[in-house]
Design an enzyme around this catalytic site. Structure first.
Site, PDB file in Angstrom:
ATOM      1  CG  HIS A  55      -1.976  -1.036   1.202  1.00 53.62           C
ATOM      2  ND1 HIS A  55      -2.826  -1.245   0.139  1.00 53.62           N
ATOM      3  CD2 HIS A  55      -2.327  -1.971   2.134  1.00 53.62           C
ATOM      4  CE1 HIS A  55      -3.650  -2.247   0.414  1.00 53.62           C
ATOM      5  NE2 HIS A  55      -3.352  -2.703   1.613  1.00 53.62           N
TER       6      HIS A  55
ATOM      7  CG  ASP B  92      -2.758  -8.716   1.270  1.00 52.62           C
ATOM      8  OD1 ASP B  92      -1.980  -9.009   2.198  1.00 52.62           O
ATOM      9  OD2 ASP B  92      -3.764  -8.007   1.429  1.00 52.62           O
TER      10      ASP B  92
ATOM     11  CG  HIS C  49      -6.647  -5.560   1.972  1.00 51.95           C
ATOM     12  ND1 HIS C  49      -6.086  -6.330   2.971  1.00 51.95           N
ATOM     13  CD2 HIS C  49      -7.872  -5.191   2.406  1.00 51.95           C
ATOM     14  CE1 HIS C  49      -6.942  -6.423   3.980  1.00 51.95           C
ATOM     15  NE2 HIS C  49      -8.031  -5.749   3.657  1.00 51.95           N
TER      16      HIS C  49
END
Length: 240
Positions: free
Chosen positions: A97, A134, A136
């Site tokens: 991220h 993952d 996300h």
């Protein structure tokens, strides 16, 4: 197959779930029969392969800066090992991220993105495929390579979709953002432990077919300590 790890990753550097006590112990306890190697600290030059100076200076002001620098180098070390054998970087903080000039979601520097850029800078590769399983979407990784035709980022929809992606792209190495929070007993409530073995096998198969076996994986998410270590081991079983 080598595991890149430092005891410094046991440090509880913040209150977020990725930094929780016992998380890394759960992984290491399942992997004791593998060979472990320790990374050095990353350099400022490594970080600036992906991130802006402003972002680097901001992370530098945080208490967790040193552990974040060690995590980056852990990913780089796994990437370099991949030219000899597969490697898994059991590191934290995670990274997918983290965009060039921002971050969120327990991430600070984008470990996988920096490792791929390092291989390019060293002239070891031109093209890379990044598989992210993952729960996300790795917006930071996608943002980093959005204008780069040589690096293709893919966020897994289901296990079979990995094959479809790797079939249609060219690459000199496969980098993996290995998040384990899709598990039935984790946040995602989707995958069985055996599914991680299948994911590892698919990536291994395409690496051996298309890039002389070069592949490395870097820990991202995974928060239920009761199953995390078993899931990591299951993935490595297929990946090695």
């Amino acid at each position: 197959m080598k595991i890149v790890f430092s005891p410094k990753f046991y440090e509880v550097y913040s209150s977020d779930p990725a930094a929780a006590p016992g998380r890394m112990e759960a992984i290491v306890n399942e992997l004791k029969d593998y060979e472990f190697v320790e990374p050095e600290r990353a350099s400022e030059e490594d970080i600036l392969l992906v991130h802006t100076r402003r972002h680097y200076e901001w992370v530098k002001s945080l208490k967790l800066f040193e552990i974040a620098m060690l995590a980056v180098r852990g990913a780089i070390k796994a990437a370099l090992i991949s030219f000899e054998e597969p490697a898994f970087a059991a590191i934290r903080p995670p990274g997918h991220h983290a965009s060039p000039d921002s971050c969120w979601g327990f991430c600070y520097f984008n470990n996988v993105a920096i490792a791929v850029r390092k291989l390019q800078r060293l002239g070891k590769i031109r093209k890379a495929a990044i598989v992210d399983f993952d729960l996300h979407f790795g917006d930071g990784t996608a943002n980093t390579f959005e204008n780069d035709e040589d690096v293709k980022y893919f966020h897994m929809k289901d296990v079979e979709s990995i094959s479809e992606f790797l079939e249609r792209v060219d690459f000199d190495v496969i980098a993996v953002s290995a998040g384990f929070d899709r598990h039935k007993e984790d946040w995602g409530n989707q995958l069985e432990t055996e599914d991680y073995t299948e994911i590892g096998k698919i990536i291994k198969e395409y690496a051996e077919e298309k890039c002389e076996g070069r592949r490395f994986a870097v820990l991202e998410g995974g928060y239920n300590h009761k199953v995390l270590g078993k899931n990591v081991r299951a993935f490595i079983k297929g990946f090695e």
